[in-house]
Motif scaffolding. Structure first.
Motif, PDB file in Angstrom:
ATOM      1  N   GLU A   8       0.833  -1.208   0.000  1.00 21.23           N
ATOM      2  CA  GLU A   8       0.000   0.000   0.000  1.00 21.23           C
ATOM      3  C   GLU A   8       0.869   1.259   0.000  1.00 21.23           C
ATOM      4  OE1 GLU A   8      -3.302   2.528   0.071  1.00 21.23           O
ATOM      5  OE2 GLU A   8      -3.208   0.389  -0.374  1.00 21.23           O
ATOM      6  N   MET A   9       1.958   1.226   0.759  1.00 16.16           N
ATOM      7  CA  MET A   9       2.871   2.371   0.782  1.00 16.16           C
ATOM      8  C   MET A   9       3.489   2.582  -0.604  1.00 16.16           C
ATOM      9  SD  MET A   9       6.254   3.075   3.148  1.00 16.16           S
ATOM     10  CE  MET A   9       7.489   2.300   2.121  1.00 16.16           C
ATOM     11  N   ALA A  12       0.816   3.965  -2.984  1.00 16.45           N
ATOM     12  CA  ALA A  12       0.584   5.388  -2.717  1.00 16.45           C
ATOM     13  C   ALA A  12       1.727   6.227  -3.279  1.00 16.45           C
ATOM     14  CB  ALA A  12       0.436   5.625  -1.210  1.00 16.45           C
ATOM     15  N   CYS A  15       1.293   6.495  -6.992  1.00 14.06           N
ATOM     16  CA  CYS A  15       0.216   7.459  -7.278  1.00 14.06           C
ATOM     17  C   CYS A  15       0.723   8.884  -7.122  1.00 14.06           C
ATOM     18  CB  CYS A  15      -0.969   7.226  -6.352  1.00 14.06           C
ATOM     19  SG  CYS A  15      -1.863   5.709  -6.708  1.00 14.06           S
ATOM     20  N   GLN A  23      -3.941  12.677  -3.005  1.00 14.49           N
ATOM     21  CA  GLN A  23      -4.387  11.565  -2.172  1.00 14.49           C
ATOM     22  C   GLN A  23      -3.260  10.553  -1.970  1.00 14.49           C
ATOM     23  OE1 GLN A  23      -6.057  12.630  -4.877  1.00 14.49           O
ATOM     24  NE2 GLN A  23      -8.089  13.257  -4.201  1.00 14.49           N
ATOM     25  N   GLY A  24      -2.457  10.345  -3.015  1.00 18.90           N
ATOM     26  CA  GLY A  24      -1.298   9.462  -2.897  1.00 18.90           C
ATOM     27  C   GLY A  24      -0.306   9.999  -1.892  1.00 18.90           C
ATOM     28  N   VAL A  26      -0.958  12.021   0.650  1.00 20.35           N
ATOM     29  CA  VAL A  26      -1.547  11.921   1.990  1.00 20.35           C
ATOM     30  C   VAL A  26      -1.442  10.489   2.508  1.00 20.35           C
ATOM     31  CG1 VAL A  26      -3.713  12.082   3.286  1.00 20.35           C
ATOM     32  CG2 VAL A  26      -3.071  13.898   1.696  1.00 20.35           C
ATOM     33  N   GLN A  27      -1.773   9.518   1.663  1.00 18.35           N
ATOM     34  CA  GLN A  27      -1.705   8.113   2.080  1.00 18.35           C
ATOM     35  C   GLN A  27      -0.263   7.711   2.378  1.00 18.35           C
ATOM     36  OE1 GLN A  27      -3.909   6.230   3.097  1.00 18.35           O
ATOM     37  NE2 GLN A  27      -3.556   4.103   2.576  1.00 18.35           N
ATOM     38  N   TRP A  28       0.674   8.115   1.543  1.00 16.16           N
ATOM     39  CA  TRP A  28       2.091   7.800   1.734  1.00 16.16           C
ATOM     40  C   TRP A  28       2.580   8.382   3.058  1.00 16.16           C
ATOM     41  CZ3 TRP A  28       6.777  10.847   0.656  1.00 16.16           C
ATOM     42  CH2 TRP A  28       7.944  10.065   0.557  1.00 16.16           C
ATOM     43  N   LYS A  29       2.241   9.644   3.305  1.00 13.51           N
ATOM     44  CA  LYS A  29       2.637  10.291   4.559  1.00 13.51           C
ATOM     45  C   LYS A  29       2.016   9.588   5.763  1.00 13.51           C
ATOM     46  CE  LYS A  29       2.238  14.808   4.711  1.00 13.51           C
ATOM     47  NZ  LYS A  29       1.859  16.213   4.454  1.00 13.51           N
ATOM     48  N   ASN A  30       0.743   9.214   5.660  1.00 14.69           N
ATOM     49  CA  ASN A  30       0.065   8.556   6.784  1.00 14.69           C
ATOM     50  C   ASN A  30       0.686   7.203   7.113  1.00 14.69           C
ATOM     51  OD1 ASN A  30      -1.740  10.657   7.201  1.00 14.69           O
ATOM     52  ND2 ASN A  30      -3.335   9.747   5.937  1.00 14.69           N
ATOM     53  N   ILE A  31       1.029   6.449   6.098  1.00 10.84           N
ATOM     54  CA  ILE A  31       1.642   5.136   6.335  1.00 10.84           C
ATOM     55  C   ILE A  31       3.018   5.302   6.964  1.00 10.84           C
ATOM     56  CG2 ILE A  31       2.561   3.062   5.210  1.00 10.84           C
ATOM     57  CD1 ILE A  31       0.202   3.342   3.208  1.00 10.84           C
TER      58      ILE A  31
END
Length: 83
Positions: A8-9, A12, A15, A23-24, A26-31
């Motif tokens: 998933e990382m 992201a 993306c 969104q990619g 944000v998801q990368w940073k969150n992971i």
């Protein structure tokens, strides 16, 4: 499964890099934030964290040189996550 989280990382990141997707990012940073703030997991899942660090190092090498000067990333979230 731990490996799915790394996948998933990586997805992201793709993306973000190829699709220039907020969104990619944000998801990368969150992971990254999640994985760097799990102190118990760091001790219990050392093999996983070696793979995480390897993936992150590769990703950082692929980023444009001006990545952290962009308005969305200029707060350099990695400094906070990796301390």
């Amino acid at each position: 499964n731990d490996i799915l989280l790394l996948g998933e990382m990586q997805y992201a990141f793709i993306c973000l890099l190829v699709g220039q997707s907020v969104q990619g990012l944000v998801q990368w940073k969150n992971i990254i934030d999640l994985l760097t703030n799990c102190c118990d997991a760091l001790e219990e899942k050392q093999d996983f964290y070696l793979k995480f660090i390897e993936s992150l190092m590769f990703q950082l090498k692929e980023l444009p040189k001006d990545f952290f000067s962009d308005q969305l990333t200029n707060d350099n979230f990695l400094n906070e996550s990796l301390q």
